[in-house]
Design an enzyme around this catalytic site. Structure first.
Site, mmCIF file in Angstrom:
data_model
loop_
_atom_site.group_PDB
_atom_site.id
_atom_site.type_symbol
_atom_site.label_atom_id
_atom_site.label_comp_id
_atom_site.label_asym_id
_atom_site.label_seq_id
_atom_site.Cartn_x
_atom_site.Cartn_y
_atom_site.Cartn_z
ATOM 1 C CG ASP A 1 -21.527 -32.127 50.548
ATOM 2 O OD1 ASP A 1 -22.756 -32.093 50.751
ATOM 3 O OD2 ASP A 1 -21.014 -32.822 49.647
ATOM 4 C CD GLU B 1 -25.658 -34.357 46.443
ATOM 5 O OE1 GLU B 1 -26.402 -34.691 45.511
ATOM 6 O OE2 GLU B 1 -24.725 -33.532 46.297
#
Length: 485
Positions: A124, A186
């Site tokens: 991400d 994250e």
């Protein structure tokens, strides 16, 4: 690396820090005139790895509220495909409520006496921010002089591709067992940070490479051995039910903003050092930025002094930092001639990697609660905390890593720390308490992570890949020899 959030062991050992390093070449080239088979394999794979990196970086995998989940799942699918193609087996997902999928996979150890290495990265990315500040569209990977520009290409998709590339270098059969953990949320943070200790068998390993960091400067191989902790505190002052005319009442009516400012002024001494009792501070003995580099990166104008005393590493990494991150008070352009009845400030405390952030937060709150500026008490409320991390650096994995980084970059590695946070490090370390934790990767301090025009240098990407492949080979050999811990 995350928006903001983050266990201590041994103090980092001193490592020489070369202060002057040449700018990377526009195109990465082998560092050795007689390339080894490993270096040849890395160079043969580099073009296709860069192509796959561009494919991955073109996906806007933003796992923040308000953004569509489909691109995150698209990135998940591509990463799964790339893992299988690199020889990983047992590709699975960990799904937790409100959390993007975590991809796990394994490569069995080639022999019973081979160690197992866990490889971590995340797929991400941060939102692009104001796209008008980008020279090219953030999700259109663009070749630039010596690198590739795109949102998330350094943080953390290049590092993820380093892991996949390391598997390809060995034809899917590395000399160690491998556990893959690729996180999908994250940057925003999720419940996964606390998950690994609840399922330790899935994360059991002898060493782990957390690839969410990079070099203190291009060309300087860097092992991040410590992460600061963090703690937030909110301080409020209410002195009057409502604002009153400053001409009629000012001079006697208690002004909440003056009370708050007097309290905030006690947090630092005359040098700018944090003046809160009970916060741990030690000299920093590793490498790091020079003061001119720091000034340039932070945008500190010439003639403006830096805050604090002591070494720069001590101020940035092995000592506390206290920042007023927000202040609620009347805006200047809407100010009235009135005594302020209410004011508040948000404080962010960064702590020594070994200090319990809750302990540090308590010390800050005690300091504030003891104050009575002009006789007025303060209301002090704790916010979130996140632990720091400090690695033990004397084991066989660290010895192998220093050798591998020296080989890949052609320079002596330095130990550095980070004032940012990688929340999962402590969870993984708790799940595998005997494992050595290594943090290195393809980022560098000038890569603009989280900012506009983020980029990765091909020279750093190649060096990180060669370093990881060399580390796996050297660690496997040392482990089999029974290298002393």
């Amino acid at each position: 690396m995350p928006q903001e959030a983050h266990e201590p062991n041994a103090a980092p050992e001193p490592v020489p820090d070369p202060l002057a390093t040449p700018e990377p070449l526009a195109r990465p080239a082998p560092r050795h005139t007689a390339s080894s088979a490993l270096e040849g394999a890395v160079d043969a794979l580099l073009d296709e790895l860069c192509d796959d990196l561009r494919r991955l970086a073109a996906i806007p995998s933003i796992a923040f509220p308000g953004y569509p989940p489909e691109p995150v799942h698209e990135a998940r699918d591509l990463v799964t495909e790339l893992l299988r193609g690199a020889g990983a087996t047992g590709v699975e997902e960990i799904t937790l409520p409100g959390t993007a999928p975590v991809i796990t996979a394994t490569v069995p150890p080639p022999t019973p006496d081979a160690p197992t290495v866990l490889l971590y990265a995340h797929y991400d990315v941060q939102p692009p921010g104001d796209e008008r500040l980008w020279e090219t569209p953030p999700f259109t990977p663009t070749d630039i002089d010596g690198g590739i520009r795109a949102r998330g290409i350094a943080d953390d998709k290049a590092n993820l591709m380093v892991h996949i590339g390391a598997l390809r270098v060995f034809g899917g059969r590395p000399p160690v067992g491998v556990r893959i953990v690729f996180e999908g949320q994250e940057e925003y943070g999720s419940d996964f940070d606390d998950y690994p200790p609840t399922d330790p068998g899935r994360f059991a390993c002898d060493a782990m490479v957390i690839a969410d960091t990079g070099s203190v400067r291009p060309g300087t191989p860097t092992l991040t051995t410590a992460l600061r902790g963090t703690a937030d505190v909110l301080v409020e002052v209410r002195t009057l039910p409502a604002a009153v005319h400053s001409g009629a009442y000012g001079g006697a009516a208690p002004d909440a903003l003056l009370v708050l400012l007097k309290a905030l002024a006690t947090l630092h001494d005359v040098h700018g050092d944090v003046a809160v009792e009970g916060l741990l501070r030690e000299p920093w003995t590793g490498g790091g930025l020079t003061e001119p580099e720091f000034r340039e990166l932070a945008g500190v104008p010439e003639g403006t002094p830096l805050l604090g005393s002591g070494g720069l590493g001590e101020r940035l990494w092995s000592g506390p930092a206290l920042t007023v991150t927000g202040l609620d008070a009347p805006a200047v352009d809407r100010a009235a001639s009135a005594t302020v009845p209410y004011a508040r400030a948000a404080l962010n405390l960064r702590t020594h990697p070994r200090q319990d952030p809750a302990e540090a937060q308590d010390a800050l709150m005690r300091h504030l609660r003891r104050l009575r500026p002009y006789g007025v008490p303060l209301t002090v409320t704790p916010g979130p905390t996140g632990p720091g991390y400090q690695a033990a650096t004397t084991g066989p994995a660290y010895r192998a890593a220093r050798s591998a980084l020296r080989r890949a970059w052609g320079a002596e590695p330095v130990h550095a720390a980070s004032g940012g946070s990688i929340p999962l490090v402590n969870g993984l370390a708790a799940a595998a308490p005997g494992a050595e934790v290594l943090l290195f990767g393809a980022e560098d301090v000038r890569c603009n992570l989280h900012g506009p025009n983020e980029r990765v240098l091909l020279s750093e990407f190649r060096a990180a890949l060669l370093a990881e492949a060399a580390f796996l080979a050297e660690y496997a050999a040392a482990y089999r020899r029974g290298a002393p811990a």
